[in-house]
Design a protein around this motif. Structure first.
Motif, PDB file in Angstrom:
ATOM      1  N   SER A 202     -63.381 -67.410  29.230  1.00  0.00           N
ATOM      2  CA  SER A 202     -63.042 -68.508  30.142  1.00  0.00           C
ATOM      3  C   SER A 202     -62.878 -69.845  29.421  1.00  0.00           C
ATOM      4  CB  SER A 202     -64.103 -68.647  31.239  1.00  0.00           C
ATOM      5  OG  SER A 202     -65.282 -69.230  30.715  1.00  0.00           O
ATOM      6  N   VAL A 203     -63.372 -69.954  28.187  1.00  0.00           N
ATOM      7  CA  VAL A 203     -63.264 -71.248  27.492  1.00  0.00           C
ATOM      8  C   VAL A 203     -62.315 -71.213  26.292  1.00  0.00           C
ATOM      9  CG1 VAL A 203     -65.534 -72.081  28.229  1.00  0.00           C
ATOM     10  CG2 VAL A 203     -65.328 -70.831  26.058  1.00  0.00           C
ATOM     11  N   ALA A 204     -62.128 -70.024  25.724  1.00  0.00           N
ATOM     12  CA  ALA A 204     -61.328 -69.941  24.495  1.00  0.00           C
ATOM     13  C   ALA A 204     -59.854 -69.711  24.826  1.00  0.00           C
ATOM     14  CB  ALA A 204     -61.843 -68.819  23.602  1.00  0.00           C
ATOM     15  N   THR A 205     -58.986 -70.160  23.932  1.00  0.00           N
ATOM     16  CA  THR A 205     -57.561 -69.874  24.107  1.00  0.00           C
ATOM     17  C   THR A 205     -57.098 -68.732  23.200  1.00  0.00           C
ATOM     18  OG1 THR A 205     -57.039 -71.582  22.490  1.00  0.00           O
ATOM     19  CG2 THR A 205     -56.933 -72.214  24.802  1.00  0.00           C
ATOM     20  N   ARG A 206     -57.872 -68.488  22.143  1.00  0.00           N
ATOM     21  CA  ARG A 206     -57.571 -67.404  21.211  1.00  0.00           C
ATOM     22  C   ARG A 206     -58.868 -66.734  20.842  1.00  0.00           C
ATOM     23  NH1 ARG A 206     -56.143 -67.852  16.030  1.00  0.00           N
ATOM     24  NH2 ARG A 206     -56.974 -69.960  15.873  1.00  0.00           N
ATOM     25  N   GLY A 207     -58.769 -65.499  20.363  1.00  0.00           N
ATOM     26  CA  GLY A 207     -59.998 -64.832  19.967  1.00  0.00           C
ATOM     27  C   GLY A 207     -59.778 -63.775  18.910  1.00  0.00           C
ATOM     28  N   TYR A 208     -60.908 -63.380  18.336  1.00  0.00           N
ATOM     29  CA  TYR A 208     -60.930 -62.318  17.335  1.00  0.00           C
ATOM     30  C   TYR A 208     -61.967 -61.292  17.786  1.00  0.00           C
ATOM     31  CZ  TYR A 208     -58.598 -65.698  14.276  1.00  0.00           C
ATOM     32  OH  TYR A 208     -57.716 -66.601  13.737  1.00  0.00           O
ATOM     33  N   LEU A 209     -61.680 -60.030  17.533  1.00  0.00           N
ATOM     34  CA  LEU A 209     -62.650 -58.978  17.826  1.00  0.00           C
ATOM     35  C   LEU A 209     -63.168 -58.435  16.504  1.00  0.00           C
ATOM     36  CD1 LEU A 209     -63.994 -57.235  19.991  1.00  0.00           C
ATOM     37  CD2 LEU A 209     -62.030 -55.689  19.860  1.00  0.00           C
ATOM     38  N   MET A 210     -64.503 -58.473  16.339  1.00  0.00           N
ATOM     39  CA  MET A 210     -65.110 -58.009  15.095  1.00  0.00           C
ATOM     40  C   MET A 210     -65.878 -56.720  15.332  1.00  0.00           C
ATOM     41  SD  MET A 210     -67.687 -59.999  12.477  1.00  0.00           S
ATOM     42  CE  MET A 210     -66.463 -61.006  11.690  1.00  0.00           C
ATOM     43  N   GLN A 211     -65.650 -55.753  14.466  1.00  0.00           N
ATOM     44  CA  GLN A 211     -66.402 -54.497  14.504  1.00  0.00           C
ATOM     45  C   GLN A 211     -66.765 -54.110  13.083  1.00  0.00           C
ATOM     46  OE1 GLN A 211     -63.873 -51.761  16.638  1.00  0.00           O
ATOM     47  NE2 GLN A 211     -64.502 -52.576  18.622  1.00  0.00           N
ATOM     48  N   ASN A 212     -68.024 -53.716  12.881  1.00  0.00           N
ATOM     49  CA  ASN A 212     -68.483 -53.304  11.550  1.00  0.00           C
ATOM     50  C   ASN A 212     -68.066 -54.290  10.468  1.00  0.00           C
ATOM     51  OD1 ASN A 212     -69.703 -50.901  12.443  1.00  0.00           O
ATOM     52  ND2 ASN A 212     -67.682 -49.948  12.581  1.00  0.00           N
ATOM     53  N   GLY A 213     -68.197 -55.581  10.782  1.00  0.00           N
ATOM     54  CA  GLY A 213     -67.968 -56.598   9.771  1.00  0.00           C
ATOM     55  C   GLY A 213     -66.528 -56.962   9.522  1.00  0.00           C
ATOM     56  N   ARG A 214     -65.608 -56.289  10.207  1.00  0.00           N
ATOM     57  CA  ARG A 214     -64.194 -56.575  10.004  1.00  0.00           C
ATOM     58  C   ARG A 214     -63.567 -57.107  11.286  1.00  0.00           C
ATOM     59  NH1 ARG A 214     -62.120 -53.458   5.588  1.00  0.00           N
ATOM     60  NH2 ARG A 214     -63.609 -51.892   4.904  1.00  0.00           N
ATOM     61  N   ILE A 215     -62.524 -57.917  11.128  1.00  0.00           N
ATOM     62  CA  ILE A 215     -61.715 -58.318  12.280  1.00  0.00           C
ATOM     63  C   ILE A 215     -60.757 -57.163  12.567  1.00  0.00           C
ATOM     64  CG2 ILE A 215     -59.986 -59.945  13.152  1.00  0.00           C
ATOM     65  CD1 ILE A 215     -62.646 -61.322  12.692  1.00  0.00           C
ATOM     66  N   VAL A 216     -60.852 -56.616  13.783  1.00  0.00           N
ATOM     67  CA  VAL A 216     -59.988 -55.488  14.108  1.00  0.00           C
ATOM     68  C   VAL A 216     -58.816 -55.894  15.003  1.00  0.00           C
ATOM     69  CG1 VAL A 216     -61.716 -53.705  13.731  1.00  0.00           C
ATOM     70  CG2 VAL A 216     -61.546 -54.781  15.980  1.00  0.00           C
TER      71      VAL A 216
END
Ligand code: ADP
Ligand code: ADP
Length: 228
Positions: A202-216
């Motif tokens: 609700s606040v961000a315009t962009r995002g990153y998803l991190m799994q096991n230390g990596r951006i996926v």
């Protein structure tokens, strides 16, 4: 304009590698989020950005300057500040003293005093509490104080680690309003790590998803919403 640029950062503790080849950017006047399960390495990345953890590879560039491996006080002076998870305020110090500590890297004494008032206006929940001890505040008030203390550094980039953790829905709403107001009020960009995906989205315009230390995955919030 790109304010913060993380490229190919690898970090860990002792023999353990946590983050692998993480890259991300943060623009001026932007709120972005890193989502991902517990233990994915989000907090470790934030600690690495501010110099609490030394990267094993990669670069941290702020405003065109290579700050890789520099200490947290240098990062704070440049305007990159972390509000860590868990309301780490000083219980035996007053609210005013806690706030002034956040300005430790500044030298403009009069502006610092004025900013104590600025924080009382921006965080209504703290308004009448200047002379109260931090430890006498409620959990929600302590969390607001932790964020206000970070803002006392007058950051250009504020890194928020799980600010809504353990807060009531009403206070989560208040945190949401605070995060949305930080750009306008303080001219700072925000990098938010949150378990509360609803708040983050609700606040961000962009995002990153991190799994096991990596951006996926990364992208505009609308795309991340479709995936979560
Ligand atoms: P997240 O913030 O996504 O929950 P963390 O960065 O806190 O993830 O943790 C990533 C991994 O690093 C976890 O396995 C955690 O146990 C480990 N870790 C975190 N802090 C330390 C530390 N100080 N020493 C050793 N391992 C740590
Ligand atoms: P966070 O998700 O914010 O890192 P944690 O509960 O994972 O919160 O960590 C709380 C504290 O414990 C942090 O200071 C972290 O560095 C430390 N910690 C976490 N995991 C480990 C670990 N495996 N070994 C040593 N310290 C750890």
């Amino acid at each position: 304009m790109t304010l913060l640029s993380i490229s190919d950062v690898t970090t860990g503790y002792g023999p353990t590698v946590v983050n692998r080849n993480v890259s991300l950017t943060l623009q001026e006047n932007e709120v972005i989020t890193i989502l991902g399960p517990n233990g994915a390495g989000k907090s470790t990345l934030l600690r690495t950005i501010v110099g609490l953890v030394k990267p094993r590879g990669g670069t941290v560039i702020f405003n065109g300057e290579d700050l890789t491996g520099r200490t947290p006080d240098i990062l704070a002076k440049r305007g990159v500040v972390l509000v860590p998870e868990g309301r780490r305020i000083f219980a035996e110090m007053t609210v005013g003293e806690n706030l002034r500590l956040g300005a430790y890297a500044r030298t403009d004494t009069e502006a610092i005093e004025a900013d104590v008032g600025t924080m009382e206006a921006f965080f209504p929940i703290l308004a009448t509490k200047r002379h109260q001890k931090g430890g006498s505040l409620s959990g929600g008030q302590q969390q607001m104080l932790a964020i206000a203390r970070g803002l006392m550094a007058r950051p250009r980039v504020l890194l928020l680690d799980e600010p809504s953790l353990g807060l009531s829905p009403l206070l989560v709403k208040e945190i949401q309003a605070i995060i949305l107001g930080i750009g306008k009020q303080f001219g700072a960009s925000v990098l938010l790590v949150e378990q509360n995906a609803g708040l983050a989205l609700s606040v961000a315009t962009r995002g990153y998803l991190m799994q096991n230390g990596r951006i996926v995955t990364s992208g505009p919030i609308a795309e991340l919403k479709d995936m979560s």
